[in-house]
Motif scaffolding. Structure first.
Motif, PDB file in Angstrom:
ATOM      1  N   ARG A   9      40.590  47.221  40.066  1.00  0.00           N
ATOM      2  CA  ARG A   9      39.181  47.249  40.506  1.00  0.00           C
ATOM      3  C   ARG A   9      38.382  46.143  39.809  1.00  0.00           C
ATOM      4  O   ARG A   9      37.543  45.489  40.434  1.00  0.00           O
ATOM      5  N   GLY A  10      38.649  45.975  38.514  1.00  0.00           N
ATOM      6  CA  GLY A  10      37.953  44.925  37.764  1.00  0.00           C
ATOM      7  C   GLY A  10      38.323  43.543  38.256  1.00  0.00           C
ATOM      8  O   GLY A  10      37.467  42.653  38.365  1.00  0.00           O
ATOM      9  N   ARG A  11      39.599  43.355  38.573  1.00  0.00           N
ATOM     10  CA  ARG A  11      40.066  42.053  39.042  1.00  0.00           C
ATOM     11  C   ARG A  11      39.393  41.669  40.359  1.00  0.00           C
ATOM     12  O   ARG A  11      39.062  40.491  40.582  1.00  0.00           O
ATOM     13  N   LYS A  12      39.217  42.638  41.243  1.00  0.00           N
ATOM     14  CA  LYS A  12      38.527  42.371  42.516  1.00  0.00           C
ATOM     15  C   LYS A  12      37.078  41.946  42.261  1.00  0.00           C
ATOM     16  O   LYS A  12      36.559  41.043  42.923  1.00  0.00           O
ATOM     17  N   LEU A  13      36.444  42.592  41.292  1.00  0.00           N
ATOM     18  CA  LEU A  13      35.061  42.228  40.944  1.00  0.00           C
ATOM     19  C   LEU A  13      34.993  40.813  40.372  1.00  0.00           C
ATOM     20  O   LEU A  13      34.042  40.070  40.643  1.00  0.00           O
ATOM     21  N   ILE A  14      36.001  40.438  39.573  1.00  0.00           N
ATOM     22  CA  ILE A  14      36.029  39.085  39.009  1.00  0.00           C
ATOM     23  C   ILE A  14      36.129  38.047  40.120  1.00  0.00           C
ATOM     24  O   ILE A  14      35.469  37.010  40.078  1.00  0.00           O
ATOM     25  N   ASN A  15      36.950  38.335  41.124  1.00  0.00           N
ATOM     26  CA  ASN A  15      37.062  37.425  42.268  1.00  0.00           C
ATOM     27  C   ASN A  15      35.719  37.215  42.947  1.00  0.00           C
ATOM     28  O   ASN A  15      35.338  36.096  43.299  1.00  0.00           O
ATOM     29  N   ILE A  16      35.001  38.314  43.120  1.00  0.00           N
ATOM     30  CA  ILE A  16      33.680  38.242  43.759  1.00  0.00           C
ATOM     31  C   ILE A  16      32.715  37.442  42.895  1.00  0.00           C
ATOM     32  O   ILE A  16      31.978  36.575  43.388  1.00  0.00           O
ATOM     33  N   LYS A  17      32.724  37.734  41.584  1.00  0.00           N
ATOM     34  CA  LYS A  17      31.819  37.029  40.681  1.00  0.00           C
ATOM     35  C   LYS A  17      32.157  35.543  40.617  1.00  0.00           C
ATOM     36  O   LYS A  17      31.268  34.700  40.504  1.00  0.00           O
ATOM     37  N   PHE A  18      33.433  35.208  40.648  1.00  0.00           N
ATOM     38  CA  PHE A  18      33.850  33.801  40.618  1.00  0.00           C
ATOM     39  C   PHE A  18      33.293  33.054  41.833  1.00  0.00           C
ATOM     40  O   PHE A  18      32.751  31.946  41.705  1.00  0.00           O
ATOM     41  N   LYS A  19      33.416  33.648  43.012  1.00  0.00           N
ATOM     42  CA  LYS A  19      32.904  33.018  44.240  1.00  0.00           C
ATOM     43  C   LYS A  19      31.378  32.914  44.192  1.00  0.00           C
ATOM     44  O   LYS A  19      30.803  31.906  44.618  1.00  0.00           O
ATOM     45  N   THR A  20      30.730  33.954  43.656  1.00  0.00           N
ATOM     46  CA  THR A  20      29.265  33.930  43.535  1.00  0.00           C
ATOM     47  C   THR A  20      28.824  32.836  42.575  1.00  0.00           C
ATOM     48  O   THR A  20      27.881  32.084  42.850  1.00  0.00           O
ATOM     49  N   ALA A  21      29.506  32.736  41.430  1.00  0.00           N
ATOM     50  CA  ALA A  21      29.164  31.710  40.443  1.00  0.00           C
ATOM     51  C   ALA A  21      29.348  30.311  41.015  1.00  0.00           C
ATOM     52  O   ALA A  21      28.517  29.420  40.791  1.00  0.00           O
ATOM     53  N   ARG A  22      30.414  30.105  41.756  1.00  0.00           N
ATOM     54  CA  ARG A  22      30.653  28.785  42.354  1.00  0.00           C
ATOM     55  C   ARG A  22      29.577  28.456  43.384  1.00  0.00           C
ATOM     56  O   ARG A  22      29.128  27.314  43.478  1.00  0.00           O
ATOM     57  N   HIS A  23      29.134  29.473  44.129  1.00  0.00           N
ATOM     58  CA  HIS A  23      28.057  29.262  45.111  1.00  0.00           C
ATOM     59  C   HIS A  23      26.755  28.873  44.412  1.00  0.00           C
ATOM     60  O   HIS A  23      26.075  27.928  44.832  1.00  0.00           O
ATOM     61  N   ILE A  24      26.431  29.580  43.326  1.00  0.00           N
ATOM     62  CA  ILE A  24      25.205  29.260  42.582  1.00  0.00           C
ATOM     63  C   ILE A  24      25.313  27.874  41.963  1.00  0.00           C
ATOM     64  O   ILE A  24      24.345  27.116  41.927  1.00  0.00           O
ATOM     65  N   TYR A  25      26.508  27.529  41.476  1.00  0.00           N
ATOM     66  CA  TYR A  25      26.732  26.205  40.894  1.00  0.00           C
ATOM     67  C   TYR A  25      26.442  25.107  41.910  1.00  0.00           C
ATOM     68  O   TYR A  25      25.811  24.090  41.596  1.00  0.00           O
ATOM     69  N   ASN A  26      26.887  25.306  43.133  1.00  0.00           N
ATOM     70  CA  ASN A  26      26.620  24.329  44.201  1.00  0.00           C
ATOM     71  C   ASN A  26      25.123  24.218  44.490  1.00  0.00           C
ATOM     72  O   ASN A  26      24.613  23.125  44.747  1.00  0.00           O
ATOM     73  N   ILE A  27      24.413  25.341  44.423  1.00  0.00           N
ATOM     74  CA  ILE A  27      22.958  25.329  44.632  1.00  0.00           C
ATOM     75  C   ILE A  27      22.274  24.580  43.494  1.00  0.00           C
ATOM     76  O   ILE A  27      21.361  23.773  43.714  1.00  0.00           O
ATOM     77  N   VAL A  28      22.718  24.859  42.260  1.00  0.00           N
ATOM     78  CA  VAL A  28      22.134  24.193  41.087  1.00  0.00           C
ATOM     79  C   VAL A  28      22.360  22.679  41.168  1.00  0.00           C
ATOM     80  O   VAL A  28      21.491  21.895  40.764  1.00  0.00           O
ATOM     81  N   GLN A  29      23.507  22.270  41.685  1.00  0.00           N
ATOM     82  CA  GLN A  29      23.767  20.841  41.848  1.00  0.00           C
ATOM     83  C   GLN A  29      22.743  20.200  42.781  1.00  0.00           C
ATOM     84  O   GLN A  29      22.381  19.027  42.624  1.00  0.00           O
ATOM     85  N   LYS A  30      22.262  20.984  43.749  1.00  0.00           N
ATOM     86  CA  LYS A  30      21.290  20.451  44.707  1.00  0.00           C
ATOM     87  C   LYS A  30      19.867  20.456  44.150  1.00  0.00           C
ATOM     88  O   LYS A  30      19.038  19.635  44.561  1.00  0.00           O
ATOM     89  N   ASN A  31      19.574  21.404  43.236  1.00  0.00           N
ATOM     90  CA  ASN A  31      18.200  21.437  42.699  1.00  0.00           C
ATOM     91  C   ASN A  31      18.143  20.913  41.263  1.00  0.00           C
ATOM     92  O   ASN A  31      17.187  21.161  40.536  1.00  0.00           O
ATOM     93  N   ARG A  32      19.188  20.161  40.855  1.00  0.00           N
ATOM     94  CA  ARG A  32      19.223  19.619  39.506  1.00  0.00           C
ATOM     95  C   ARG A  32      18.117  18.580  39.318  1.00  0.00           C
ATOM     96  O   ARG A  32      17.634  17.973  40.278  1.00  0.00           O
ATOM     97  N   LEU A  33      17.740  18.377  38.081  1.00  0.00           N
ATOM     98  CA  LEU A  33      16.655  17.454  37.755  1.00  0.00           C
ATOM     99  C   LEU A  33      17.172  16.030  37.650  1.00  0.00           C
ATOM    100  O   LEU A  33      18.327  15.807  37.272  1.00  0.00           O
ATOM    101  N   ASP A  34      16.319  15.092  37.964  1.00  0.00           N
ATOM    102  CA  ASP A  34      16.641  13.673  37.789  1.00  0.00           C
ATOM    103  C   ASP A  34      16.178  13.282  36.390  1.00  0.00           C
ATOM    104  O   ASP A  34      15.005  13.004  36.165  1.00  0.00           O
ATOM    105  N   THR A  35      17.102  13.317  35.450  1.00  0.00           N
ATOM    106  CA  THR A  35      16.751  13.083  34.047  1.00  0.00           C
ATOM    107  C   THR A  35      17.844  12.269  33.376  1.00  0.00           C
ATOM    108  O   THR A  35      19.021  12.397  33.735  1.00  0.00           O
ATOM    109  N   PRO A  36      17.487  11.444  32.391  1.00  0.00           N
ATOM    110  CA  PRO A  36      18.506  10.690  31.642  1.00  0.00           C
ATOM    111  C   PRO A  36      19.143  11.493  30.523  1.00  0.00           C
ATOM    112  O   PRO A  36      20.018  10.989  29.830  1.00  0.00           O
ATOM    113  N   ASN A  37      18.717  12.765  30.348  1.00  0.00           N
ATOM    114  CA  ASN A  37      19.229  13.548  29.225  1.00  0.00           C
ATOM    115  C   ASN A  37      20.736  13.750  29.338  1.00  0.00           C
ATOM    116  O   ASN A  37      21.234  14.310  30.320  1.00  0.00           O
TER     117      ASN A  37
END
Length: 452
Positions: free
Chosen positions: A109-137
Motif C-alpha cells: 500500500r505504501g509503495r503504491k502511494l510512493i508511485n503516486i507521490k513521485f508522479k505528483t512531484a515530477r508534475h510540480i517540478y515541471n510547473i516550477v520550471q515554467k514559473n522559475r525566476l530569471d535570476t543570476p543566483n
C-alpha cells in the motif's frame, strides 16, 4: 446526545515524520497499545519482507548481500510502510492496522502511494520550471537544474531506496523542509519553491535584481532566499506607503519607519504587519489560500528580524534600498597580450625547476607582460605561499582588485568545482588581503566592485 470526541492515546507530535514507522512502534509499545508478542510478530514479518526483497535484489542468485545494502533495503521498507500509516486518520488507527494487517500488505500500500507521490512531484517540478525566476543566483539555478533536483527524478529507486532523496539542493527556502525524507521531502520542497516563485512573479525581474543588488552586489554567489527578501521589501513598502510593486524604499523612508515603529509594543507592531500584509494581498490581487498560508508562515522570521533591528537601530539591514549596478561607474582593466604557448611552457618549466625565490621573481618580472599571463603563472608555477605573497607585493591596487574579481575568496558556494590550484590561489589571496591595512583593503575591494 452530544458526540463524544474520540480520545487518542498516542500523541502524534511525538512521532517522527522521517522515521514514522519505527517511531510509531516505539510510542505504541510505551503506551501499551502493542504487547511484547505484537512487537515480536511485527519484527518477524519485517525480517521476512527483507528476505523477500533481498532475494529480488539479487534476482534469486544468492541470499548474501552487504550489510549496508541490507540496512538500506530495510530502511526503504520501513519508509514505504510509514508513508501509508501516515495517511490513516490518527496514530491509534495506524497501530490497529499494524496488529491486524500483514506487514507485506502495508508495504505494498505504501509503495503504491510512493508511485503516486513521485508522479505528483515530477508534475510540480515541471510547473516550477515554467514559473522559475530569471535570476543570476547560482544556488537557485543549480538547484532547479537537471544536475540539481533533476537528479532525483532520474535516480530515485522506489524499490530499494525509497527513503533516499539523492539530489543536489543548495538553494535555501524561506520555510525549510524538516523531518521528511525521500519523495515526501522532494515534493514538499518543490511545493514551497512553487509558492515562493508564484509570489515573486508579481514583480518585474529588474526590480528584484535591483533589490538584491542593494542587499549585496554579488548576490549571485550567495546562499540567499529571494522570496524572503522580496516579501520583506514588499512589507517595507506597504508600511512606508510606497508602491508595493516597485519594491523601492529610500533611506529617508527607513529612518521614518524606525522612528514610527520603535514606539510600538509587540502587539501594535503585529497589528501593523498584518495590516501591511493585507494591503499586499489587495495590491497584488493574491487570493490563493495556499499562497497566503505560505506567506503567513514566513512572517515570524521576518518580524523577528524587524524587532531585533528596532532594538539595535539597524532597520536598514532589514529593509533594503535597491541599487542599479549598471548605473555605477566602472573601471575598465586591460589585461594585455599573452606570449605564445611554447614560450609559456618553457617559462613554467624553468620556474618549477628554479630553486631560489629571488630568481623566480626576476624571471616573472622579465618575461610576464600581461595580467592573464600573471594569473596563469600563479596557477601553474607551483609557488608556495611566501613566494605568492612576494609576487603580490609587486602588484598595484587595480591589479590586486582584478585578481580578487577573478578569484573571489569571500564565496564558498562553487569551491567544490575548483581545482586544487584555484583553491590555493583563493586561500593565499585571502590570507594576503587579511594582512594588509584595513584602509588599503577597503580601497581594493571597492575597486573590485567597479572593475570591468
Amino acid at each position: 446526545m452530544a458526540n463524544i470526541e474520540k480520545r487518542h492515546i498516542i500523541n502524534r507530535h511525538n512521532l517522527s515524520g522521517e522515521f514514522y514507522f519505527t517511531s510509531i512502534l516505539q510510542e505504541a509499545y510505551s503506551c501499551g497499545l502493542l504487547s511484547d508478542s505484537d512487537l515480536e510478530n511485527i519484527q518477524i514479518q519485517c525480517v521476512s519482507l527483507l528476505a523477500y526483497k533481498t532475494e529480488r535484489y539479487n534476482m534469486g542468485k544468492s541470499s548474501s548481500i552487504r550489510v549496508e545494502t541490507a540496512e538500506s533495503i530495510m530502511k526503504s521498507n520501513f519508509y514505504s510502510i510509514g508513508l501509508y500509516l501516515k495517511t490513516l486518520p490518527d496514530p491509534d488507527d495506524a497501530v490497529f492496522e499494524l496488529k491486524t494487517v500483514n506487514i507485506s500488505e502495508l508495504y505494498e500500500r505504501g509503495r503504491k502511494l510512493i508511485n503516486i507521490k513521485f508522479k505528483t512531484a515530477r508534475h510540480i517540478y515541471n510547473i516550477v520550471q515554467k514559473n522559475r525566476l530569471d535570476t543570476p543566483n547560482h544556488s537557485y539555478n543549480s538547484t532547479l537544474g537537471e544536475d540539481g533536483i533533476g537528479i532525483f527524478f532520474k535516480s530515485y529507486n522506489i524499490e530499494y531506496k525509497a527513503h533516499d532523496c539523492s539530489a543536489s539542493i543548495d538553494y535555501q527556502l524561506c520555510n525549510p523542509v524538516n523531518d521528511l525524507a525521500g519523495v515526501e521531502f522532494i515534493q514538499k520542497y518543490i511545493e514551497n519553491l512553487y509558492f515562493e516563485n508564484d509570489f515573486c512573479k508579481n514583480f518585474d525581474n529588474e526590480r528584484i535584481h535591483h533589490l538584491l543588488s542593494g542587499y549585496d552586489e554579488n548576490y549571485a554567489e550567495l546562499l540567499i532566499n529571494i522570496f524572503e527578501q522580496v516579501l520583506t521589501a514588499a512589507l517595507g513598502c506597504s508600511l512606508a506607503d510606497r508602491s508595493i510593486r516597485e519594491l523601492s524604499i529610500t533611506e529617508e523612508d527607513i529612518w521614518r519607519l524606525y522612528e514610527k515603529l520603535k514606539k510600538y509594543d509587540n502587539d501594535t507592531l503585529m497589528m501593523a504587519i498584518n495590516s501591511a500584509v493585507n494591503h499586499i494581498y489587495e495590491e497584488l490581487n493574491i487570493t490563493n489560500h495556499s499562497l497566503k498560508g505560505y506567506i503567513e508562515k514566513s512572517l515570524p522570521k521576518i518580524v523577528t528580524n524587524i524587532e531585533i533591528a528596532l532594538k539595535l537601530n539597524t532597520l536598514d539591514k532589514v529593509f533594503i534600498t535597491p541599487k542599479n549596478p549598471d548605473l555605477e561607474a566602472k573601471i575598465h582593466f586591460e589585461t594585455g597580450i599573452k606570449m605564445d604557448d611554447e614560450e609559456y611552457r618553457e617559462l613554467i618549466e624553468e620556474l618549477i625547476e628554479c630553486r631560489y625565490t629571488s630568481d623566480k621573481l626576476k624571471l616573472i618580472k622579465d618575461k610576464v607582460k600581461s595580467f592573464d599571463e600573471l594569473e596563469d603563472v600563479l596557477l601553474d608555477a607551483q609557488l608556495n605561499e611566501e613566494e605568492f605573497n612576494l609576487l603580490l607585493n609587486t602588484l598595484g591596487d587595480v591589479e590586486l582588485a582584478a585578481m580578487i574579481k577573478r578569484h573571489p575568496f569571500e564565496s564558498d558556494i562553487q569551491a567544490v568545482d575548483l581545482s586544487e590550484e584555484e583553491q590555493a590561489v583563493r586561500l593565499y589571496l585571502k590570507n594576503y588581503m587579511n594582512r594588509i591595512s584595513n584602509c588599503r583593503r577597503e580601497k581594493i575591494l571597492q575597486i573590485a566592485k567597479h572593475l570591468v
